[in-house]
Design an enzyme around this catalytic site. Structure first.
Site, PDB file in Angstrom:
ATOM      1  CE  LYS A 179      -3.828   2.145   2.548  1.00 19.90           C
ATOM      2  NZ  LYS A 179      -4.694   2.009   3.746  1.00 19.90           N
ATOM      3  CE  LYS A 232      -6.436   1.967  -0.887  1.00 23.70           C
ATOM      4  NZ  LYS A 232      -7.150   2.005   0.407  1.00 23.70           N
TER       5      LYS A 232
END
Length: 309
Positions: A179, A232
């Site tokens: 992330k 992400k």
């Protein structure tokens, strides 16, 4: 002939639709920066779920927007928290849906960070205990999959231990393994009311310049027992997805984030692009890069496009 030799195909089964559930009654309110995405109160959630099921989407991920926030995010792990109540409602009324619970503290803390704060610093180890407690409460409510998004070091191991100790051995973990501290998250923070009240999240989210760090982060989560790995954002990190797909024997999830969604909606509303064509091209690129599943705010639109085609 093109269809006969097509290498990558996007299916409805690949799509995961995010839901934002708020406390209160009779709420259906569009998120200003995300056209077509709404906040729903629990009493109106059936409107969205009926549409999702009718379109053939099989999986959702649930985000809660609580009324009460405090320094430790206690609403995140309360048995009567908004996410917990939402999960139970969905499993009782729409048992065919796979329910994924986002497991983090940022929406629930008054400071907007993903862990416990002391003297302006995020305390990693103290945060792990609260994240494990949150995961157990979500599993107790009926969540099929726990999806920790906090990026604390060791979060997969802590949550796995917490779930196992509570008897939820069969509840898998969909780790936000990679992330990045991305500029593409702005509209989500509007939707989840989770903007940090000071500083930023770069001390625990990844530098967008780093590739090898992503592999180390994924390796750590894999060794700690993650059942899915996620990247992400997705669109700016297709190279990272391909690296992870080639290295790890786990299902790979792409998160097509809010900023990626909002940009396409904005240019499409101005008539500058063919929205259907660009959405399908973008989602197909994520599948081609190695994603087995895609979390996307375009899930309902994509399901309609798949039917149309």
């Amino acid at each position: 002939m093109r269809a006969l030799v097509r290498e990558t195909v996007l299916r409805k089964e690949d799509l995961i639709y995010p839901l934002f559930i708020v406390e209160g009654e009779n709420v259906k309110q569009e998120v200003g920066s995300m056209p077509g995405v709404h906040h729903y109160s629990l009493d109106r959630l059936h409107e969205e779920l009926d549409e999702i099921v009718g379109l053939g989407i099989q999986s959702i991920i649930v985000f809660g927007v609580p009324q009460h926030k405090d320094e430790k995010g206690s609403s995140a792990y309360a048995d009567d928290g908004i996410v917990q109540k939402s999960i139970t409602y969905v499993k009782e009324n729409y048992p065919q849906l796979t329910v994924i619970a986002d497991t983090c503290l940022c929406q629930y803390t008054d400071h907007g960070h993903c862990g416990v704060i002391h003297n302006g610093d995020v305390l990693n180890d103290e945060s792990l205990a609260l994240l494990a407690e949150t995961a157990v409460s979500q599993a107790k409510a009926g969540a099929d999959i726990i999806a920790p998004s906090n990026m604390m070091d060791g979060f997969v191991a802590a949550i796995r231990a917490g779930l196992d100790e509570a008897g939820y051995h069969d509840v898998p973990i969909m780790s936000y393994a990679v992330k990045y501290a991305s500029s593409f998250y702005g509209p989500f923070r509007d939707a989840a009311h989770s903007t940090p009240q000071f500083g930023d999240r770069r001390t625990y989210q990844m530098d967008p310049s780093n590739r090898m760090e992503a592999i180390r982060e994924a390796q750590s989560d894999y060794e700690e027992g993650a059942d899915f790995l996620m990247v992400k954002p997705a669109l700016a990190y297709l190279d990272i997805m391909r690296e992870l797909k080639d290295r790890f024997p786990l299902p790979l999830v792409a998160y097509n984030v809010s900023g990626e969604y909002a940009m396409i909606k904005a240019v499409a509303m101005n008539g500058w692009v063919d929205e259907q064509a660009i959405v399908m091209e973008k989602l197909t690129s994520m599948k081609r890069a190695g994603a087995d599943l895609i979390i996307t705010y375009f899930a309902k639109d994509a399901a309609r496009y798949i039917d149309k085609n």
